[in-house]
Design a protein around this motif. Structure first.
Motif, PDB file in Angstrom:
ATOM      1  N   MET A 143       0.847  -1.185   0.000  1.00  0.00           N
ATOM      2  CA  MET A 143       0.000   0.000   0.000  1.00  0.00           C
ATOM      3  C   MET A 143       0.890   1.244   0.000  1.00  0.00           C
ATOM      4  O   MET A 143       1.791   1.359   0.810  1.00  0.00           O
ATOM      5  CB  MET A 143      -0.912  -0.006   1.222  1.00  0.00           C
ATOM      6  CG  MET A 143      -1.702   1.252   1.391  1.00  0.00           C
ATOM      7  SD  MET A 143      -2.963   1.244   2.678  1.00  0.00           S
ATOM      8  CE  MET A 143      -2.157   0.583   4.081  1.00  0.00           C
ATOM      9  N   ASN A 144       0.637   2.154  -0.904  1.00  0.00           N
ATOM     10  CA  ASN A 144       1.372   3.404  -0.998  1.00  0.00           C
ATOM     11  C   ASN A 144       0.634   4.472  -0.191  1.00  0.00           C
ATOM     12  O   ASN A 144      -0.415   4.959  -0.605  1.00  0.00           O
ATOM     13  CB  ASN A 144       1.501   3.808  -2.467  1.00  0.00           C
ATOM     14  CG  ASN A 144       2.334   5.051  -2.654  1.00  0.00           C
ATOM     15  OD1 ASN A 144       2.538   5.829  -1.724  1.00  0.00           O
ATOM     16  ND2 ASN A 144       2.806   5.245  -3.867  1.00  0.00           N
ATOM     17  N   VAL A 145       1.190   4.823   0.955  1.00  0.00           N
ATOM     18  CA  VAL A 145       0.525   5.751   1.871  1.00  0.00           C
ATOM     19  C   VAL A 145       0.348   7.129   1.239  1.00  0.00           C
ATOM     20  O   VAL A 145      -0.716   7.748   1.374  1.00  0.00           O
ATOM     21  CB  VAL A 145       1.306   5.857   3.202  1.00  0.00           C
ATOM     22  CG1 VAL A 145       0.672   6.878   4.126  1.00  0.00           C
ATOM     23  CG2 VAL A 145       1.362   4.503   3.878  1.00  0.00           C
TER      24      VAL A 145
ATOM     25  N   ALA B 195     -15.791   4.178   0.706  1.00  0.00           N
ATOM     26  CA  ALA B 195     -15.745   2.787   1.175  1.00  0.00           C
ATOM     27  C   ALA B 195     -15.052   1.890   0.159  1.00  0.00           C
ATOM     28  O   ALA B 195     -14.356   0.940   0.535  1.00  0.00           O
ATOM     29  CB  ALA B 195     -17.156   2.287   1.459  1.00  0.00           C
ATOM     30  N   ASN B 196     -15.226   2.179  -1.118  1.00  0.00           N
ATOM     31  CA  ASN B 196     -14.587   1.382  -2.159  1.00  0.00           C
ATOM     32  C   ASN B 196     -13.105   1.724  -2.336  1.00  0.00           C
ATOM     33  O   ASN B 196     -12.319   0.874  -2.740  1.00  0.00           O
ATOM     34  CB  ASN B 196     -15.305   1.561  -3.498  1.00  0.00           C
ATOM     35  CG  ASN B 196     -16.668   0.923  -3.500  1.00  0.00           C
ATOM     36  OD1 ASN B 196     -16.900  -0.077  -2.835  1.00  0.00           O
ATOM     37  ND2 ASN B 196     -17.589   1.504  -4.236  1.00  0.00           N
ATOM     38  N   ILE B 197     -12.731   2.954  -2.045  1.00  0.00           N
ATOM     39  CA  ILE B 197     -11.342   3.393  -2.226  1.00  0.00           C
ATOM     40  C   ILE B 197     -10.469   2.977  -1.058  1.00  0.00           C
ATOM     41  O   ILE B 197      -9.372   2.450  -1.247  1.00  0.00           O
ATOM     42  CB  ILE B 197     -11.274   4.933  -2.395  1.00  0.00           C
ATOM     43  CG1 ILE B 197     -11.961   5.358  -3.686  1.00  0.00           C
ATOM     44  CG2 ILE B 197      -9.828   5.420  -2.381  1.00  0.00           C
ATOM     45  CD1 ILE B 197     -12.089   6.866  -3.837  1.00  0.00           C
TER      46      ILE B 197
ATOM     47  N   ALA C  43      -8.721   0.996   4.824  1.00  0.00           N
ATOM     48  CA  ALA C  43      -8.624   1.378   6.235  1.00  0.00           C
ATOM     49  C   ALA C  43      -8.669   2.904   6.328  1.00  0.00           C
ATOM     50  O   ALA C  43      -7.624   3.557   6.455  1.00  0.00           O
ATOM     51  CB  ALA C  43      -7.350   0.835   6.845  1.00  0.00           C
ATOM     52  N   LEU C  44      -9.859   3.474   6.272  1.00  0.00           N
ATOM     53  CA  LEU C  44     -10.028   4.928   6.262  1.00  0.00           C
ATOM     54  C   LEU C  44      -9.399   5.573   7.493  1.00  0.00           C
ATOM     55  O   LEU C  44      -8.698   6.574   7.387  1.00  0.00           O
ATOM     56  CB  LEU C  44     -11.513   5.295   6.168  1.00  0.00           C
ATOM     57  CG  LEU C  44     -11.844   6.780   6.237  1.00  0.00           C
ATOM     58  CD1 LEU C  44     -11.202   7.531   5.076  1.00  0.00           C
ATOM     59  CD2 LEU C  44     -13.343   6.991   6.240  1.00  0.00           C
ATOM     60  N   VAL C  45      -9.627   4.998   8.660  1.00  0.00           N
ATOM     61  CA  VAL C  45      -9.103   5.586   9.891  1.00  0.00           C
ATOM     62  C   VAL C  45      -7.575   5.590   9.874  1.00  0.00           C
ATOM     63  O   VAL C  45      -6.940   6.566  10.274  1.00  0.00           O
ATOM     64  CB  VAL C  45      -9.653   4.847  11.136  1.00  0.00           C
ATOM     65  CG1 VAL C  45      -8.994   5.347  12.405  1.00  0.00           C
ATOM     66  CG2 VAL C  45     -11.172   5.024  11.230  1.00  0.00           C
ATOM     67  N   GLY C  46      -6.970   4.532   9.367  1.00  0.00           N
ATOM     68  CA  GLY C  46      -5.509   4.476   9.260  1.00  0.00           C
ATOM     69  C   GLY C  46      -4.975   5.533   8.311  1.00  0.00           C
ATOM     70  O   GLY C  46      -3.954   6.175   8.579  1.00  0.00           O
TER      71      GLY C  46
END
Length: 81
Positions: free
Chosen positions: A1-3, A40-42, A45-48
């Motif tokens: 995952m690219n932050v 939600a689709n993108i 881990a939204l909170v992260g």
């Protein structure tokens, strides 16, 4: 995952869903962001992603940890556009 890429996508979604506040910054409620189908689709881990963006001073919000339901009315403010 690219932050960095995830944070760029987060900025785009905040701009799409948010409104300008009194200071001229774009802000969105956590509940709006969390409950949006596109987000939600993108974001796996939204909170992260939000925490990583906060650490990089891209966004600002009051709480250290955001929980769906409990923190739906917390404003997430975009610091860098």
């Amino acid at each position: 995952m690219n932050v960095n890429h995830e944070i760029e996508l987060l900025v785009q979604e905040i701009e799409r869903l948010g409104n300008k506040n009194a200071a001229g910054q774009t802000s969105v409620k956590f509940g709006v962001l969390f409950n949006d189908d596109r987000c939600a689709n993108i974001f796996e881990a939204l909170v992260g992603t939000l925490r990583a963006a906060k650490k990089r001073k891209v966004v600002s919000f009051q709480n250290e940890l955001l929980l769906q339901g409990v923190h739906d009315d917390v404003d997430i403010v975009l610091l860098k556009e």
